[in-house]
Design an enzyme around this catalytic site. Sequence first.
Site, short mmCIF file in Angstrom:
data_model
loop_
_atom_site.label_atom_id
_atom_site.label_comp_id
_atom_site.label_asym_id
_atom_site.label_seq_id
_atom_site.Cartn_x
_atom_site.Cartn_y
_atom_site.Cartn_z
N ASN A 16 -2.02 -10.73 5.63
CA ASN A 16 -1.03 -11.18 4.78
C ASN A 16 -0.03 -12.17 5.38
O ASN A 16 0.47 -13.17 4.88
CB ASN A 16 -0.36 -10.02 3.84
CG ASN A 16 -1.53 -9.56 2.85
OD1 ASN A 16 -1.41 -10.29 1.93
ND2 ASN A 16 -1.67 -8.22 3.05
N MET A 93 4.18 -0.09 7.66
CA MET A 93 3.64 1.21 7.54
C MET A 93 4.61 2.51 7.88
O MET A 93 4.24 3.32 8.03
CB MET A 93 2.21 1.59 8.03
CG MET A 93 1.04 0.58 7.82
SD MET A 93 1.08 0.37 5.92
CE MET A 93 -0.09 1.39 5.11
N ARG A 94 5.97 2.05 7.76
CA ARG A 94 6.96 3.03 7.97
C ARG A 94 7.60 3.04 6.68
O ARG A 94 8.04 1.94 6.08
CB ARG A 94 7.84 2.58 9.11
CG ARG A 94 7.29 2.51 10.49
CD ARG A 94 6.56 3.80 11.05
NE ARG A 94 7.57 4.72 11.16
CZ ARG A 94 7.03 5.89 11.57
NH1 ARG A 94 5.73 6.01 11.85
NH2 ARG A 94 7.90 7.00 12.06
N ASN A 110 7.51 -6.44 -1.05
CA ASN A 110 6.48 -5.74 -0.46
C ASN A 110 5.27 -6.04 -1.12
O ASN A 110 5.38 -6.21 -2.29
CB ASN A 110 6.66 -4.16 -0.63
CG ASN A 110 5.65 -3.39 0.09
OD1 ASN A 110 4.98 -3.67 1.11
ND2 ASN A 110 5.22 -2.23 -0.82
N HIS A 112 1.57 -4.41 -2.24
CA HIS A 112 0.94 -3.12 -2.34
C HIS A 112 -0.53 -3.37 -2.87
O HIS A 112 -0.63 -4.17 -3.76
CB HIS A 112 1.69 -2.21 -3.09
CG HIS A 112 1.08 -0.86 -3.01
ND1 HIS A 112 1.27 0.16 -2.19
CD2 HIS A 112 0.29 -0.03 -4.04
CE1 HIS A 112 0.49 1.20 -2.31
NE2 HIS A 112 -0.12 0.77 -3.77
N ASP A 148 6.76 2.64 -2.92
CA ASP A 148 6.08 1.57 -3.86
C ASP A 148 6.41 1.63 -5.33
O ASP A 148 5.76 1.63 -6.05
CB ASP A 148 4.55 2.25 -3.98
CG ASP A 148 4.06 2.29 -2.46
OD1 ASP A 148 4.24 1.19 -1.77
OD2 ASP A 148 3.15 3.16 -2.21
N ALA A 176 -7.16 -11.38 -3.03
CA ALA A 176 -6.10 -11.41 -4.17
C ALA A 176 -4.87 -11.48 -3.44
O ALA A 176 -3.75 -12.22 -3.73
CB ALA A 176 -6.37 -10.60 -5.42
N GLU A 177 -4.58 -10.74 -2.66
CA GLU A 177 -3.24 -10.40 -1.83
C GLU A 177 -2.78 -11.70 -1.13
O GLU A 177 -1.64 -12.07 -1.14
CB GLU A 177 -3.20 -9.31 -0.86
CG GLU A 177 -3.46 -7.94 -1.32
CD GLU A 177 -3.48 -6.77 -0.43
OE1 GLU A 177 -2.57 -6.98 0.73
OE2 GLU A 177 -4.31 -5.83 -0.46
C1 GAR Z 1 -2.70 -4.88 2.84
O1 GAR Z 1 -3.62 -4.46 2.12
C2 GAR Z 1 -1.38 -4.25 2.26
O2 GAR Z 1 -1.38 -4.64 0.96
C3 GAR Z 1 -1.33 -2.89 2.53
O3 GAR Z 1 -1.81 -3.09 4.05
C4 GAR Z 1 -2.60 -3.70 4.24
C5 GAR Z 1 -2.07 -4.60 5.57
O4 GAR Z 1 -3.11 -5.74 5.87
N1 GAR Z 1 0.03 -2.27 2.27
C6 GAR Z 1 0.17 -1.17 1.97
O5 GAR Z 1 -0.61 -0.17 1.95
C7 GAR Z 1 1.69 -0.81 1.98
N2 GAR Z 1 1.60 0.39 1.09
P1 GAR Z 1 -2.58 -7.01 6.67
O6 GAR Z 1 -2.06 -6.28 7.85
O7 GAR Z 1 -4.15 -7.59 7.05
O8 GAR Z 1 -1.61 -7.68 5.79
#
Ligand code: GAR
Length: 218
Positions: A16, A93-94, A110, A112, A148, A176-177
């Site tokens: 992302n 992830m904290r 954020n 999610h 979240d 999609a993200e």
């Molecule tokens: C992504 O899918 C994001 O939505 C998720 O971690 C991944 C990170 O991927 N986030 C969560 O679960 C937060 N609650 P990336 O490091 O490749 O962006």
Amino acid sequence: MARLKLGVLISGRGSNLQALIDAAADPAYPATIALVLSNKADAAGLQRAASAGIPTAVVDHRAHPGDKRAFEEAMDAELRRAGVELVCLAGFMRLLSDWFVERWRDRLINIHPSLLPSFKGLDTHARALAAGVRLHGCTVHVVRPAMDEGPIVVQAAVPVLPGDDEHTLAERVLAAEHRIYPLAVRLFADGRARVEGERVVIDGAAADAGSALVNPAR
Ligand code: GAR
């Protein structure tokens, strides 16, 4: 016009982050990444930032055992030093404390991997499959103290297809993200997204013909 200065917080892969780097590579994009901050020195996303010539910092939570406040104050200091105006959590992830969330109130977003408020927390894709939902997706939201939760900026839905496992579904959601995070940041940077109470109002959303991604304006 000055571009909005982003601080991107990561813990790992950084795909992302990469989507934001790619968007911000266009000089016409209204935001620029001032700092990429990781709580892990070996996060792959740090390499992505370095390759793009973006300043990086590491604040290791393990350097502050049992003292979340000191960890967050160190992150806060880095963000302020870099002149950050909007903080983007991108696979960070904290869990952040109320103190940090309030300090950046309405300037902290954020992404999610679910259609919130469904499937907060971890393992969202496996849980979506187990629940048998036909639509899954991702959400960019303004961060509030509860995990979240917070006003929704943009969502994208993807179908759950026969034969999906959590990997194929995760891949579809991730694509999609990568579309909606740069879009959500753009809405803030253009001053079109405003937090009103517990909702985000998007100016001119009705003019986004064909886009079901953006909350309709009230
Ligand atoms: C992504 O899918 C994001 O939505 C998720 O971690 C991944 C990170 O991927 N986030 C969560 O679960 C937060 N609650 P990336 O490091 O490749 O962006």
